[in-house]
Design an enzyme around this catalytic site. Structure first.
Site, PDB file in Angstrom:
ATOM      1  N   GLN A  38       0.840  -1.200   0.000  1.00  0.00           N
ATOM      2  CA  GLN A  38       0.000   0.000   0.000  1.00  0.00           C
ATOM      3  C   GLN A  38       0.873   1.246   0.000  1.00  0.00           C
ATOM      4  O   GLN A  38       0.374   2.360  -0.105  1.00  0.00           O
ATOM      5  CB  GLN A  38      -0.894   0.013   1.251  1.00  0.00           C
ATOM      6  CG  GLN A  38      -1.826  -1.179   1.344  1.00  0.00           C
ATOM      7  CD  GLN A  38      -2.428  -1.297   2.739  1.00  0.00           C
ATOM      8  OE1 GLN A  38      -3.437  -0.690   3.052  1.00  0.00           O
ATOM      9  NE2 GLN A  38      -1.795  -2.087   3.591  1.00  0.00           N
ATOM     10  N   ASN A  39       2.181   1.041   0.132  1.00  0.00           N
ATOM     11  CA  ASN A  39       3.074   2.189   0.275  1.00  0.00           C
ATOM     12  C   ASN A  39       3.369   2.830  -1.067  1.00  0.00           C
ATOM     13  O   ASN A  39       3.428   2.166  -2.097  1.00  0.00           O
ATOM     14  CB  ASN A  39       4.378   1.763   0.961  1.00  0.00           C
ATOM     15  CG  ASN A  39       4.117   1.228   2.355  1.00  0.00           C
ATOM     16  OD1 ASN A  39       3.031   1.428   2.893  1.00  0.00           O
ATOM     17  ND2 ASN A  39       5.091   0.554   2.936  1.00  0.00           N
ATOM     18  N   HIS A  91      -1.397   1.438  -4.277  1.00  0.00           N
ATOM     19  CA  HIS A  91      -1.821   2.835  -4.136  1.00  0.00           C
ATOM     20  C   HIS A  91      -0.963   3.798  -4.953  1.00  0.00           C
ATOM     21  O   HIS A  91      -0.925   4.986  -4.673  1.00  0.00           O
ATOM     22  CB  HIS A  91      -1.821   3.231  -2.651  1.00  0.00           C
ATOM     23  CG  HIS A  91      -2.881   2.532  -1.860  1.00  0.00           C
ATOM     24  ND1 HIS A  91      -2.917   2.501  -0.483  1.00  0.00           N
ATOM     25  CD2 HIS A  91      -3.981   1.835  -2.271  1.00  0.00           C
ATOM     26  CE1 HIS A  91      -3.972   1.807  -0.077  1.00  0.00           C
ATOM     27  NE2 HIS A  91      -4.630   1.388  -1.137  1.00  0.00           N
ATOM     28  N   ASP A 110       6.122   4.861  -1.362  1.00  0.00           N
ATOM     29  CA  ASP A 110       7.465   5.421  -1.175  1.00  0.00           C
ATOM     30  C   ASP A 110       8.553   4.767  -2.022  1.00  0.00           C
ATOM     31  O   ASP A 110       9.698   5.253  -2.035  1.00  0.00           O
ATOM     32  CB  ASP A 110       7.855   5.370   0.314  1.00  0.00           C
ATOM     33  CG  ASP A 110       7.768   3.959   0.916  1.00  0.00           C
ATOM     34  OD1 ASP A 110       7.933   2.967   0.182  1.00  0.00           O
ATOM     35  OD2 ASP A 110       7.528   3.866   2.137  1.00  0.00           O
ATOM     36  N   THR A 157       0.635  -2.920   8.621  1.00  0.00           N
ATOM     37  CA  THR A 157      -0.580  -2.231   8.179  1.00  0.00           C
ATOM     38  C   THR A 157      -1.663  -2.338   9.240  1.00  0.00           C
ATOM     39  O   THR A 157      -1.779  -3.370   9.902  1.00  0.00           O
ATOM     40  CB  THR A 157      -1.101  -2.775   6.821  1.00  0.00           C
ATOM     41  OG1 THR A 157      -2.333  -2.091   6.503  1.00  0.00           O
ATOM     42  CG2 THR A 157      -1.343  -4.278   6.829  1.00  0.00           C
ATOM     43  N   SER A 158      -2.438  -1.258   9.370  1.00  0.00           N
ATOM     44  CA  SER A 158      -3.543  -1.274  10.326  1.00  0.00           C
ATOM     45  C   SER A 158      -4.709  -2.116   9.802  1.00  0.00           C
ATOM     46  O   SER A 158      -5.649  -2.405  10.526  1.00  0.00           O
ATOM     47  CB  SER A 158      -4.023   0.166  10.607  1.00  0.00           C
ATOM     48  OG  SER A 158      -4.404   0.773   9.388  1.00  0.00           O
TER      49      SER A 158
HETATM   50  P1  OAD Z   1      -1.494   2.946   8.961  1.00  0.00           P
HETATM   51  O1  OAD Z   1      -0.837   4.221   9.390  1.00  0.00           O
HETATM   52  O2  OAD Z   1      -2.966   2.885   8.999  1.00  0.00           O
HETATM   53  O3  OAD Z   1      -0.952   1.746   9.861  1.00  0.00           O
HETATM   54  C1  OAD Z   1       0.425   1.581  10.091  1.00  0.00           C
HETATM   55  C2  OAD Z   1       0.584   0.286  10.868  1.00  0.00           C
HETATM   56  O4  OAD Z   1       1.958   0.054  11.029  1.00  0.00           O
HETATM   57  C3  OAD Z   1      -0.033   0.304  12.276  1.00  0.00           C
HETATM   58  O5  OAD Z   1      -0.775  -0.875  12.462  1.00  0.00           O
HETATM   59  C4  OAD Z   1       1.188   0.352  13.192  1.00  0.00           C
HETATM   60  O6  OAD Z   1       0.972  -0.341  14.418  1.00  0.00           O
HETATM   61  C5  OAD Z   1       2.218  -0.368  12.353  1.00  0.00           C
HETATM   62  N1  OAD Z   1       3.618  -0.015  12.636  1.00  0.00           N
HETATM   63  C6  OAD Z   1       4.156   1.190  12.948  1.00  0.00           C
HETATM   64  N2  OAD Z   1       5.475   1.113  13.084  1.00  0.00           N
HETATM   65  C7  OAD Z   1       5.817  -0.187  12.848  1.00  0.00           C
HETATM   66  C8  OAD Z   1       7.044  -0.908  12.830  1.00  0.00           C
HETATM   67  N3  OAD Z   1       8.222  -0.326  13.079  1.00  0.00           N
HETATM   68  N4  OAD Z   1       6.999  -2.238  12.564  1.00  0.00           N
HETATM   69  C9  OAD Z   1       5.823  -2.860  12.305  1.00  0.00           C
HETATM   70  N5  OAD Z   1       4.636  -2.234  12.308  1.00  0.00           N
HETATM   71  C10 OAD Z   1       4.629  -0.904  12.562  1.00  0.00           C
HETATM   72  O7  OAD Z   1      -0.892   2.616   7.513  1.00  0.00           O
HETATM   73  P2  OAD Z   1      -1.477   1.637   6.398  1.00  0.00           P
HETATM   74  O8  OAD Z   1      -2.107   0.443   7.003  1.00  0.00           O
HETATM   75  O9  OAD Z   1      -0.405   1.436   5.414  1.00  0.00           O
HETATM   76  O10 OAD Z   1      -3.813   5.023   1.605  1.00  0.00           O
HETATM   77  O11 OAD Z   1      -2.591   2.543   5.773  1.00  0.00           O
HETATM   78  C11 OAD Z   1      -3.282   2.080   4.654  1.00  0.00           C
HETATM   79  C12 OAD Z   1      -3.601   3.201   3.720  1.00  0.00           C
HETATM   80  O12 OAD Z   1      -4.249   4.250   4.441  1.00  0.00           O
HETATM   81  C13 OAD Z   1      -2.402   3.896   3.114  1.00  0.00           C
HETATM   82  O13 OAD Z   1      -1.880   3.210   1.985  1.00  0.00           O
HETATM   83  C14 OAD Z   1      -2.952   5.210   2.726  1.00  0.00           C
HETATM   84  C15 OAD Z   1      -3.725   5.506   3.990  1.00  0.00           C
HETATM   85  O14 OAD Z   1      -4.755   6.383   3.880  1.00  0.00           O
HETATM   86  C16 OAD Z   1      -3.925   5.952   0.673  1.00  0.00           C
HETATM   87  O15 OAD Z   1      -3.341   7.002   0.744  1.00  0.00           O
HETATM   88  C17 OAD Z   1      -4.855   5.588  -0.439  1.00  0.00           C
END
Ligand code: OAD
Length: 252
Positions: free
Chosen positions: A111-112, A129, A114, A198-199
């Site tokens: 989903q990243n 994405h 970057d 991912t959340s």
């Molecule tokens: P989120 O910000 O929703 O979730 C990030 C997840 O990473 C959380 O569950 C954290 O607990 C976990 N996390 C943080 N640091 C970590 C680490 N060092 N090791 C392991 N886990 C860690 O991000 P996404 O799930 O990627 O979409 O969000 C999904 C989508 O929502 C993104 O692609 C973006 C956003 O809106 C769009 O822009 C379309």
């Protein structure tokens, strides 16, 4: 728990995860912002997340872009500046190593936006994405990868003069069709599915976890904490993925 873990698997969670991966014929992975957190790229949710104090509807929807493109570009340019200096971390490198081990029996969907998986050496990356370094014209077919470049608040298409936009998927938009189809196929066809950083709150991407579960794949979650997906996974490895993923690789 979706598919109960075999009782003969080792007791230590990482050893159990390694045993599951070792037995797998096909591996698919879904990553989110957490895998890049240790590279200094901000996540979206949580206290320090990008969406904290920032309404997605102001900066990440087609409606927002039509209303105030300069605001939307300022948000994305700030993110581009962050990503310009970010380098892959050991979590990205471990996933690239996992791909080398499984070859064409491995698919990584992210989903990243970057580009850090590719920078780490991952080859077959499905960017669900889009990619922030890429721009495309809002009117014509111009698309270009323009990493590292400082773009103005209102960048214009060099071919037709219309407004450029980041080549990312905003809320309310469809995922790129071919990329989604490939990711779905990989989730459906794997017997081991890794959910990393991912959340699991944003659909359709998070739906891949359900697709893999329905196909009876073993699901391993790598996250700092339990998530919306945790009740669907076979095993959760909780800690920074920059540590847990290399730890897993060392055990394979
Ligand atoms: P989120 O910000 O929703 O979730 C990030 C997840 O990473 C959380 O569950 C954290 O607990 C976990 N996390 C943080 N640091 C970590 C680490 N060092 N090791 C392991 N886990 C860690 O991000 P996404 O799930 O990627 O979409 O969000 C999904 C989508 O929502 C993104 O692609 C973006 C956003 O809106 C769009 O822009 C379309």
């Amino acid at each position: 728990m979706h598919n109960p873990i075999d009782p003969e698997l080792p007791e230590d969670d990482l050893d159990r995860a390694a045993a599951i991966v070792r037995q797998a014929r096909r591996v698919a992975v879904l990553t989110g912002a957490g895998v890049s957190a240790e590279s200094g790229v901000p996540t979206f949710r949580g206290a320090t997340g990008l969406w904290e104090g920032q309404a997605v509807t102001d900066v990440a929807t087609p409606t927002a872009f039509a209303r105030d493109p300069a605001l939307v570009w300022r948000f994305h340019n700030a993110l581009r500046a962050h990503m310009k200096v970010a380098a892959p971390n050991p979590g990205h490198l471990a996933l690239a190593a996992l791909e080398r081990r499984f070859g064409n029996r491995f698919t990584l969907a992210t989903q990243n936006i970057d580009g850090l998986h590719q920078a780490a050496g991952s080859r077959n990356v499905l960017e669900l994405h889009g990619r922030l370094s890429r721009v495309r014209c809002a009117a014509c077919t111009y698309v270009a990868d323009r990493p590292g470049e400082d773009l103005p608040d209102l960048p214009r298409c060099p071919e037709c003069g219309a407004m450029l936009r980041p080549d990312v998927v905003w809320f309310e938009e469809m995922l790129p069709h071919g990329v989604w189809r490939e990711a779905y196929k990989a989730a459906e066809g794997c017997d081991c599915f890794l959910v990393v950083g991912t959340s699991a709150l944003v659909f359709p991407a998070a739906g891949l976890i359900e697709v893999a579960g329905s196909a009876r794949a073993r699901i391993l979650e790598f996250n700092l904490e339990r998530t919306a997906a945790s009740s669907r996974v076979d095993l959760g490895l909780y800690g920074p993925s920059g540590q847990t993923l290399p730890d897993l690789m060392r055990r394979l």
